[in-house]
Structures are given as C-alpha cells and as structure tokens.
Write an enzyme that holds these catalytic residues in place. Structure first.
Site, PDB file in Angstrom:
ATOM      1  N   THR A 137       0.872  -1.192   0.000  1.00  0.00           N
ATOM      2  CA  THR A 137       0.000   0.000   0.000  1.00  0.00           C
ATOM      3  C   THR A 137       0.900   1.230   0.000  1.00  0.00           C
ATOM      4  OG1 THR A 137      -1.830  -1.037   1.131  1.00  0.00           O
ATOM      5  CG2 THR A 137      -1.568   1.322   1.518  1.00  0.00           C
TER       6      THR A 137
ATOM      7  N   ARG B  65     -14.949  -5.908  -0.408  1.00  0.00           N
ATOM      8  CA  ARG B  65     -14.364  -5.452   0.871  1.00  0.00           C
ATOM      9  C   ARG B  65     -13.678  -4.097   0.667  1.00  0.00           C
ATOM     10  NH1 ARG B  65      -8.824  -4.060   2.520  1.00  0.00           N
ATOM     11  NH2 ARG B  65      -8.646  -4.485   4.733  1.00  0.00           N
ATOM     12  N   VAL B  66     -13.916  -3.185   1.576  1.00  0.00           N
ATOM     13  CA  VAL B  66     -13.241  -1.890   1.548  1.00  0.00           C
ATOM     14  C   VAL B  66     -12.395  -1.789   2.809  1.00  0.00           C
ATOM     15  CG1 VAL B  66     -13.585   0.618   1.637  1.00  0.00           C
ATOM     16  CG2 VAL B  66     -15.044  -0.783   0.173  1.00  0.00           C
ATOM     17  N   GLY B  67     -11.166  -1.317   2.661  1.00  0.00           N
ATOM     18  CA  GLY B  67     -10.265  -1.212   3.816  1.00  0.00           C
ATOM     19  C   GLY B  67     -10.254   0.177   4.426  1.00  0.00           C
TER      20      GLY B  67
ATOM     21  N   THR C 200      -0.925   2.138   7.017  1.00  0.00           N
ATOM     22  CA  THR C 200      -0.845   0.888   6.257  1.00  0.00           C
ATOM     23  C   THR C 200      -0.868  -0.278   7.232  1.00  0.00           C
ATOM     24  OG1 THR C 200       0.543  -0.477   4.813  1.00  0.00           O
ATOM     25  CG2 THR C 200       1.684   1.159   6.163  1.00  0.00           C
ATOM     26  N   GLY C 201      -1.483  -1.371   6.826  1.00  0.00           N
ATOM     27  CA  GLY C 201      -1.568  -2.533   7.710  1.00  0.00           C
ATOM     28  C   GLY C 201      -2.917  -3.193   7.528  1.00  0.00           C
ATOM     29  N   THR C 202      -3.252  -4.107   8.400  1.00  0.00           N
ATOM     30  CA  THR C 202      -4.544  -4.794   8.285  1.00  0.00           C
ATOM     31  C   THR C 202      -5.648  -3.775   8.596  1.00  0.00           C
ATOM     32  OG1 THR C 202      -3.405  -6.757   9.037  1.00  0.00           O
ATOM     33  CG2 THR C 202      -5.787  -6.884   8.916  1.00  0.00           C
ATOM     34  N   GLY C 203      -6.328  -3.377   7.504  1.00  0.00           N
ATOM     35  CA  GLY C 203      -7.179  -2.197   7.568  1.00  0.00           C
ATOM     36  C   GLY C 203      -8.288  -2.247   8.594  1.00  0.00           C
TER      37      GLY C 203
END
Ligand code: ASP
Length: 347
Positions: free
Chosen positions: A207, A235-237, A258-261
């Site tokens: 990202t 899916r939307v982050g 950034t990361g697991t949204g």
C-alpha cells in the site's frame, strides 16, 4: 489551609512543565516536507534480494523527488501528495495501481483517498477496477463532487466524466502478484480458512501513502491500495475511509496508515492520532507511537503509519518487521529505510 494551595500550585506548575516538554517546541533546522510509505508487512531482510531492495529504494526516491518538485514549484501539498503517489501507483512493485493484489475471486479492487489539511476537504474512491491512478479519482471526488466517497461503477463513471484515465482491468495484472495469488489459492485449498486468516493478517505489503507540507505551511495526506490479498470482493479497507487510514488537518498533522485495515477502521487510527495532539496535547511522535503500539497492537492488529506536522516534524512507527518508507527535507536531503535500521541517507 495555605499549604494545600501551595502544594496544588506546585503540582499545576509541574503539569504545565511536563505538558510543555511533550509538545513540539521548536522548528527543525531542516524540516521534513514530505514523508512516504510503500506499505508495512512481514517480510524479512533475508527474503528481500539486493536487486529488489534497490528497485524499491529507487522507486521511493523517484516518488519523493516527484513530490518535492511540486513543493519547490510552490504548488499545494495536495499536488505533492498526488505526484508522489502517482509514481508508486505506476510501479508494479507496490500494491497500488499497477501491481495491486488479487481479491479472492482473482480480480483487482482498489481504494484511495486524499485530504487537504487546510480546508478539511476530502475525496475517496473504493472498490474500483478500471481507474489507472485511483488517487486522481479521489482528488476529482474532492474537487468536483459534493461527496467524500464514491465506490465501484459509480466512482468509475464519475472519474471518466472528470477526465481521469480508465484502463482495462487486466492492466493491473503483474506476474509477481499472480504468483502470490496462486500461492494463496494453494494454501487456501490445502488449509482452508486458517490459511486465509494467515494471509489476511500477515499480508503482502505495498500500500502506498504520502503526507506533504507545502511552502505555505499547509498539509495534505493521501493513501492508495489494492487492499489485502485474497480479500472478499466488495471489501473496503481503511485507506479510503477518512479518519481511519487517511487524515489531514493543518492544526495537528497529516497521516497515512498501512496494515490490516480492519484494525485501523475500528480504531479510527488516523483521526485518533490527530485528536491525541489536539485534545491530549501529545507530541506528534508520542501520538503516532500510541496509535500503533497502545491501540492497534493491543487490538491484535499489525501495520504502521507516516505522520507530518506543519513544523516539519515527522513520525513513522510500525509494529511489523518492516515498512518501506522515506522522507525528503526542505533542503532536498532524502532518507530511506525498510527494516528497523536506518539506511542510505542520500544528500
Ligand atoms: N491497509 C490496507 C487495507 O487494509 C492494506 C495495507 O496497508 O497493506 O486495505
């Protein structure tokens, strides 16, 4: 009766003193004017070949220079963010634009957002599959619509109507991401949902994000992503959610995460960082550290962020093994790093 009053006054004075000590007090001699990231993740130094590392560092350098050129041309911070993100979206090395990861269905769905720290205007697109540079579409939403977030076909139609370039969906395919997707599918068919969970939480990074400080002292933040490998279609982050993965306010800071949204969404990470500065009077670096380590990590999430304030102070905390990142100062000095160590300052 006098002693308690004196005692309370001393406590108050100490409180003022320590609050003052936590706040930024002086402008750095060579302020940072732009910070970028190319994603946080679980890769180790051993997995990253020198050739790949060199090309990532070259792309980060190009992105910083593109943003810096805008700042030097007296353009607004939003333009600097757009220029830097363009470079990374066009590079297949990052999980944004070309090089985006695959959904569980083998498609690409991208998200992006921009926020202007002066006007607090923002624009975002989500789940788009044909917009060559999703950050351009986010900027078009901010500038030419009364809305903040458009998704899917509506976002693509709006982008096309506003002269944003559309491309066929296969433009986003790259051999590297295809291989990762094949690995993901094999692991998933062998180990079922536990493999999916592992992919989902220890995701492939890439990202991209940028935060900039222009010559007028204004801030902007932007983020662009293909999301997470194997995500469900639709899916939307966090990246396009203002206040979760992206936020900017001249009076506090500009942030890109950034990361697991899902963790950044549930904690409204970027706005929380801003609020820690605005209402708890934390310094930028203290607030950034709190968001990653006291909030995201305690929830079980992984990732990092970049943040910049209008004094040119920056923070780049992460709790993964690495985060592609770099900054450029007002005098043009570039710093790049991937793992915890500092690397290759370039002057
Ligand atoms: N935060 C992004 C998302 O969840 C992914 C990432 O930063 O790697 O969509």
């Amino acid at each position: 009766m006098r002693y308690p009053n004196i005692f309370l006054s001393i406590i108050w004075l100490l409180g003022c003193f320590s609050a003052h000590a936590q706040s930024p007090t002086s402008t750095p001699a060579d302020p940072v004017v732009m910070v970028i990231h190319g994603g946080a993740g679980t890769i180790t130094p051993q997995q990253l070949t020198p050739a790949v590392r060199d090309s990532i560092e070259a792309a980060l350098t190009r992105a910083l220079r593109a943003g810096y050129a805008m700042i030097q041309a007296h353009r607004p911070a939003v333009d600097a963010v757009q220029a830097a993100i363009h470079v990374m979206e066009d590079s297949p090395l990052f999980n944004a634009g070309k090089g985006s990861v695959y959904t569980k269905a083998g498609t690409h769905e991208m998200d992006a957002a921009i926020m202007d720290g002066t006007t607090l205007k923002a624009g975002a697109v989500a789940a788009v599959s044909h917009i060559r540079n999703p950050i351009d579409a986010a900027i078009a939403v901010m500038n030419h619509s009364p809305h903040v977030l458009l998704v899917g076909k509506g976002a693509e139609d709006f982008a096309a109507a506003n002269s944003v370039k559309l491309v066929p969906a296969n433009y986003f395919d790259t051999p590297q991401r295809k291989q990762q997707w094949e690995r993901y599918k094999r692991a998933h068919s062998q180990n079922g949902s536990s493999a999916w969970h592992a992919y989902y939480t220890h995701h492939e990074w890439g990202t991209v994000g940028a935060v900039a400080l222009d010559e007028q002292g204004h801030l902007a933040a932007g983020t662009s992503t293909g999301g997470i490998m194997g995500k469900l279609p639709g899916r939307v982050g966090d990246s396009p959610i203002i206040g979760a993965g992206t936020y900017a306010n001249d009076s506090t800071c500009a942030v890109s995460c950034t990361g697991t949204g899902e963790y950044f969404m549930r904690s409204l990470a970027a706005k929380t960082l801003s609020d820690l500065i605005a209402f708890r009077h934390k310094s930028l670096s203290e607030a950034a550290h709190m968001v990653i380590f006291d909030i995201i990590q305690r929830m079980g999430g992984d990732g990092g962020l970049i943040a910049l304030n209008n004094k040119g102070e920056y923070a780049m905390p992460f709790n993964t093994s690495g985060m592609y990142r770099g900054y450029i100062t007002r005098s043009g000095k570039i710093y790049l790093a991937i793992f915890q160590e500092t690397s290759k300052p370039e002057f």
